[in-house]
Design an enzyme around this catalytic site. Structure first.
Site, PDB file in Angstrom:
ATOM      1  N   HIS A 194     -11.685  -0.097   4.859  1.00 33.39           N
ATOM      2  CA  HIS A 194     -10.486  -0.435   5.633  1.00 33.39           C
ATOM      3  C   HIS A 194     -10.924  -1.437   6.710  1.00 33.39           C
ATOM      4  CE1 HIS A 194      -7.241   0.299   8.580  1.00 33.39           C
ATOM      5  NE2 HIS A 194      -6.561   0.905   7.627  1.00 33.39           N
TER       6      HIS A 194
ATOM      7  N   CYS B 153      -4.611  -2.860   4.587  1.00 36.38           N
ATOM      8  CA  CYS B 153      -5.692  -3.146   5.536  1.00 36.38           C
ATOM      9  C   CYS B 153      -7.038  -3.190   4.817  1.00 36.38           C
ATOM     10  CB  CYS B 153      -5.730  -2.134   6.671  1.00 36.38           C
ATOM     11  SG  CYS B 153      -4.294  -2.261   7.742  1.00 36.38           S
TER      12      CYS B 153
END
Lengths: 148, 422
Positions: free
Chosen positions: B139, B380
């Site tokens: 992420h 993300c």
């Protein structure tokens, strides 16, 4: 399903599947990128401007059905127009997709198909992405335009 | 330790042996609402989970009967608030099987936990030419803090690749380890793919090179039993809101000797033991890292959420979610033109996919009209999207309250998407 059809009108689906003016433009003297970091939509708009007129325009990139159809139909709508006319058209288009609709949808012609977007606030950015990039290209802005 | 005020908002801790998902659903008031006239099918749990009544009640109870600032008060309410706050820390300690409560630091979430480690431990221990090793499935919150640190310290970021199923290539990972590796930072479970990383092996390999290991547990904590001592990681971070607790509260676990040696993160109240204009002495652990008035109600909500999970039994939850995932995978595979992104053998709770000829964003809008909440975009994890050659995916993510019927609703919704774009 009926509400969805307001958003995904046939003309929008058709343009998203077979976008017009979808190519690079060798003779372009203006170019700008539009980028929506939220969903990854990314388009490049190529414009050939001469004597204040949009002589030719094309685009390339990837995005959702709304953003791609909007880019495709925009290129058709502004080709041959004077740059200030294109700017005016964007303002009318913006009013229509954000629901501030007066008599403008009538003047928009085919672009009025995007009126359904006003019911989907998060999708307004999709519909206006290519237009923002066009504005940046006409103003000679070299930076990529971001919707965020 | 136990007072009437504290026991009142703690759920029963007896583990339910028979996991009844419909009973569980009744604990989550939001699941009864409708979206566009259809029952809500909430499949955006990797973004945030819904909150059960005991968590909501615990926070209401705190604001109704205990609200006060912690640690400095001599009055009753302050003592009660302090006790609840510290009890939540003890609950987290037990949940992670940490050796000591002082190894549990309250932070805002996973992101703040990682930034804390980067800017304190990292600034003190990473030097020019050193390497930080991450994976291709991280992420952004487990990439960017390390990029900032590398820029500050003149260090280098290395990235271990994944295979086409979205599994870490352990051999490649081990080849990237070396004398320069000071830290390995890796997701326990990938948020975009659901891949469960072999954390025990990762830690063992890293420790052979004397590298420290930080695990991003944001997507693991609601699905897996996490034992930080068995894993032997040096740091473990997670966000409360991914495990049925409120937003704005999260946990940094660190081994005591590491936390002791680390400089503080933010300066302010609560993190000091004495202040003069000439010299300030920092407070002991964990308060050294908890400057300012913390999110007291959030910690109480987190404590209640972990007690709730415990009462269900994390193994029962995992078993239930595995069934839903297997059934959902089967239903999605039946849909023509659908490609699953992330097909790791060890996988938790995530169905990431692309539908041929339809952008994920359009999938999301059409499903929403059916009352189905999923997430679309890059999650993300832009480098990972690039690895799989897609700009974005649609992601359905599971929690303990999801049902087989909801997987049917998802599959039917996707058939509608195909009809619109036929």
């Amino acid at each position: 399903m009926s509400e969805l059809r307001d958003l995904y009108q046939d003309i929008i689906l058709e343009h998203s599947k077979r976008p017009r003016n979808y190519r690079t433009l060798e003779v372009a003297n203006r170019k700008a990128e539009g980028f929506n970091p939220l969903c990854g939509d990314h388009f490049t708009i190529y414009v050939e401007v001469g004597d204040g007129q949009i002589r030719d325009i094309s685009f390339q990139g990837s995005g959702c059905a709304i953003s791609k159809a909007s880019a495709s139909m925009m290129t058709q709508a502004v080709k041959g127009k004077r740059t200030e006319e294109a700017e005016e058209l964007f303002q009318k288009f913006h009013h229509v997709v954000t629901g501030k609709n007066g008599t403008e949808s009538i003047e928009l012609g085919k672009l009025a198909a995007f009126a359904g977007v006003s019911e989907y606030p998060v999708r307004v950015k999709c519909a206006t992405l290519a237009w923002h990039a066009l504005r940046a290209a006409l103003r000679g802005d070299q930076h990529a335009v971001s919707t965020e | 330790m136990t007072t009437a005020a504290n026991t009142a908002f703690r759920p029963q801790t007896a583990t339910r042996t028979d996991f009844d998902v419909y009973k569980v659903r009744a604990d989550f008031p939001i699941l009864a609402r409708k979206i566009h006239g259809k029952p809500l099918v909430y499949l955006d749990n990797a973004a945030t989970t819904q909150k059960p009544q005991p968590v909501i009640d615990a926070m209401v109870r705190y604001y109704t009967a205990e609200n006060s600032n912690i640690h400095r008060g001599v009055h009753t309410l302050s003592e009660l608030a302090t006790e609840s706050y510290e009890q939540s820390r003890a609950t987290v300690q037990r949940f992670l099987n940490a050796a000591e409560a002082r190894e549990i630091v309250f932070v805002r979430g996973t992101t703040e936990g990682i930034n804390l480690v980067a800017q304190t431990w990292g600034r003190a221990n990473i030097g020019r030419g050193d390497e930080i090793l991450i994976s291709a499935m991280e992420h952004h919150s487990n990439i960017v803090p390390w990029q900032i640190l590398c820029e500050q310290q003149g260090a280098n970021l290395r990235v271990a690749p994944v295979n086409d199923a979205g599994e870490l290539l352990l051999g490649e990972f081990e080849k990237l380890l070396g004398a320069k590796t000071k830290l390995v930072a890796m997701a326990h479970v990938s948020n975009a793919l659901g891949t469960v990383n072999p954390v025990r092996k990762i830690v063992e390999a890293a420790h052979r090179f004397d590298a420290r290991v930080l695990l991003d547990g944001a997507q693991a904590i609601p699905h897996l039993a996490v034992d930080v001592r068995a894993i032997d990681c040096d740091f473990y971070v997670f966000s409360g809101h991914k495990v049925y607790a409120p937003t704005g509260i999260g946990i940094l676990y660190g081994k005591a000797e590491l936390l002791e040696a680390m400089p503080p993160y933010q300066g302010g109240g609560d993190m000091i033991s004495s202040v003069t204009f000439e010299k300030t002495l920092y407070n002991r652990l964990p308060h050294k890292f908890e400057a300012g008035t913390p999110h007291v109600s959030g910690t109480i909500g987190l404590g209640a959420a972990l007690e709730y999970v415990k009462s269900m039994g994390i193994e029962s939850i995992a078993r239930h979610e595995k069934q839903i995932l297997a059934y959902g995978t089967k239903r999605l595979r039946e849909i023509p033109g659908l490609r699953l992104i992330g097909t790791a053998r060890q996988k938790e709770g995530i169905l990431s996919f692309v539908l041929e000829g339809v952008h994920p964003h359009d999938v999301g809008t059409i499903l929403d009209q059916e009352g189905i909440a999923i997430r679309t975009g890059h999650h993300c994890a832009q480098p990972l999207m690039e690895r799989f050659g897609v700009p974005a995916t649609a992601r359905a993510s599971l929690a303990l309250y999801n049902t087989m019927e909801e997987m049917d609703a998802l599959a039917n919704g996707l058939q509608k998407v195909r009809e619109v774009f036929a």
